[in-house]
Design a protein around this motif. Structure first.
Motif, mmCIF file in Angstrom:
data_model
loop_
_atom_site.group_PDB
_atom_site.id
_atom_site.type_symbol
_atom_site.label_atom_id
_atom_site.label_comp_id
_atom_site.label_asym_id
_atom_site.label_seq_id
_atom_site.Cartn_x
_atom_site.Cartn_y
_atom_site.Cartn_z
ATOM 1 N N HIS A 95 0.833 -1.205 0.000
ATOM 2 C CA HIS A 95 0.000 0.000 0.000
ATOM 3 C C HIS A 95 0.869 1.256 0.000
ATOM 4 O O HIS A 95 0.510 2.271 -0.622
ATOM 5 C CB HIS A 95 -0.935 -0.010 1.209
ATOM 6 N N MET A 96 2.000 1.192 0.670
ATOM 7 C CA MET A 96 2.924 2.319 0.674
ATOM 8 C C MET A 96 3.536 2.538 -0.709
ATOM 9 O O MET A 96 3.711 3.671 -1.160
ATOM 10 C CB MET A 96 4.025 2.087 1.707
ATOM 11 N N GLU A 105 6.077 11.215 -3.768
ATOM 12 C CA GLU A 105 6.982 11.555 -2.673
ATOM 13 C C GLU A 105 7.235 10.313 -1.824
ATOM 14 O O GLU A 105 6.509 9.323 -1.917
ATOM 15 C CB GLU A 105 6.391 12.663 -1.793
ATOM 16 N N SER A 106 8.276 10.369 -0.995
ATOM 17 C CA SER A 106 8.638 9.233 -0.151
ATOM 18 C C SER A 106 7.623 9.041 0.978
ATOM 19 O O SER A 106 7.046 10.008 1.485
ATOM 20 C CB SER A 106 10.032 9.438 0.439
ATOM 21 N N VAL A 121 9.738 0.999 8.042
ATOM 22 C CA VAL A 121 9.838 0.802 6.588
ATOM 23 C C VAL A 121 9.714 2.157 5.905
ATOM 24 O O VAL A 121 8.952 3.017 6.334
ATOM 25 C CB VAL A 121 8.765 -0.184 6.061
ATOM 26 N N SER A 122 10.510 2.339 4.859
ATOM 27 C CA SER A 122 10.463 3.536 4.030
ATOM 28 C C SER A 122 10.395 3.115 2.570
ATOM 29 O O SER A 122 11.034 2.140 2.175
ATOM 30 C CB SER A 122 11.714 4.399 4.230
ATOM 31 N N VAL A 123 9.639 3.855 1.789
ATOM 32 C CA VAL A 123 9.611 3.657 0.339
ATOM 33 C C VAL A 123 9.951 5.005 -0.290
ATOM 34 O O VAL A 123 9.221 5.979 -0.105
ATOM 35 C CB VAL A 123 8.235 3.170 -0.164
ATOM 36 N N GLU A 124 11.070 5.049 -0.997
ATOM 37 C CA GLU A 124 11.516 6.302 -1.595
ATOM 38 C C GLU A 124 10.851 6.541 -2.947
ATOM 39 O O GLU A 124 10.599 5.600 -3.700
ATOM 40 C CB GLU A 124 13.037 6.284 -1.795
ATOM 41 N N ARG A 134 14.228 6.420 5.778
ATOM 42 C CA ARG A 134 14.296 6.618 7.228
ATOM 43 C C ARG A 134 14.291 5.276 7.958
ATOM 44 O O ARG A 134 14.246 5.249 9.180
ATOM 45 C CB ARG A 134 13.090 7.441 7.693
ATOM 46 N N GLU A 135 14.316 4.187 7.225
ATOM 47 C CA GLU A 135 14.166 2.863 7.829
ATOM 48 C C GLU A 135 15.204 2.633 8.920
ATOM 49 O O GLU A 135 16.401 2.774 8.707
ATOM 50 C CB GLU A 135 14.299 1.790 6.751
#
Length: 256
Positions: A95-96, A105-106, A121-124, A134-135
């Motif tokens: 979903h992210m 955007e991230s 968790v981060s998705v760039e 930022r993970e």
């Protein structure tokens, strides 16, 4: 005004950054293969193997008979903590990724650990000027969008316990002004979202909403982060609406 907490180093060392990210993922999720590490970091398998070998040597990782890597003695956490975080990450990630495609955007997901928030968790996004991953990073809860959202969900007595004076006896300057914090949390509760303009990192804007479980409790904060130069306050309603839709689906999937 408080100074921003973190500024990226001028001369970042990629290999150190990669090793620290692997250690963080192991601590949060509990098991990784060489291929998974290579994919998550965007590096060659040979590079991933060398990084893991060094982490094993320093007891940050351990390899089992199936060549799967687990947290070593330095990183070991309770199994239930890993499994809960790992499931939340697995449910939220697709979903992210869709949200990043929509917003350009991230996007980040963070949980609260007493008076801190940790990004799990981060998705760039793929823009050349973007907010990086930022993970694994940890910030004081009252200085992040996710932290404010999760603190706003606490009963008054529990909030007071989180920021009890005795917990800050050695570093009283780190304890936030509770009257100001309560007022800010009231605004967050009423608005249903949190806005952070440079409180965590200079030049970065973040907008976040809570992810709630089947009981209505806030279990994580979902946020979009973007460079301040690209933020337009007229975007805010659309950002909040998109985040709320994604958070609702993540919460539904968690319940399922």
């Amino acid at each position: 005004m408080e100074k921003p907490l973190k500024t990226p180093p001028t001369y970042a060392i990629a290999s150190v950054d990669h090793a620290l990210r692997i250690a963080t993922i192991l601590q949060l999720e509990g098991a990784l293969t060489v291929s998974q590490v290579a994919e998550r970091l965007g590096v060659a398998r040979s590079t991933a193997h060398r990084l893991l070998a060094m982490l094993v040597y320093r007891d940050f990782a351990a390899q089992d008979e199936d060549r799967v890597y687990h947290p070593g003695p330095v990183l070991e956490l309770a199994a239930h903590s890993r499994s809960g975080t790992s499931r939340l990450r697995a449910v939220a990630l697709p979903h992210m990724e869709r949200l990043v495609n929509v917003l350009g955007e991230s996007v980040n997901l963070a949980i609260r650990m007493r008076d801190t928030t940790r990004f799990i968790v981060s998705v760039e996004c793929d823009q050349s000027l973007r907010v990086g991953t930022r993970e694994g990073m940890v910030f004081p809860a009252h200085r992040t969008t996710a932290g404010l959202l999760l603190l706003a969900d606490l009963p008054a007595d529990e909030l007071a316990g989180v920021y009890a004076e005795e917990r800050y006896a050695e570093h009283p300057e780190e304890r936030p002004d509770l009257d100001r914090l309560r007022a800010e949390l009231t605004r967050v509760r009423r608005a249903g979202f949190a806005l952070n303009q440079g409180q965590s990192e200079r030049g970065v804007v973040a907008v976040g909403v809570p992810v709630r479980d089947s009981d209505g409790m806030a279990v994580a904060g979902l946020s979009v982060t973007l460079p301040e130069v690209r933020y337009d306050r007229h975007q805010l309603p659309n950002l909040v609406a998109a985040l709320q839709r994604a958070a609702g689906v993540i919460g539904a999937d968690l319940a399922g």
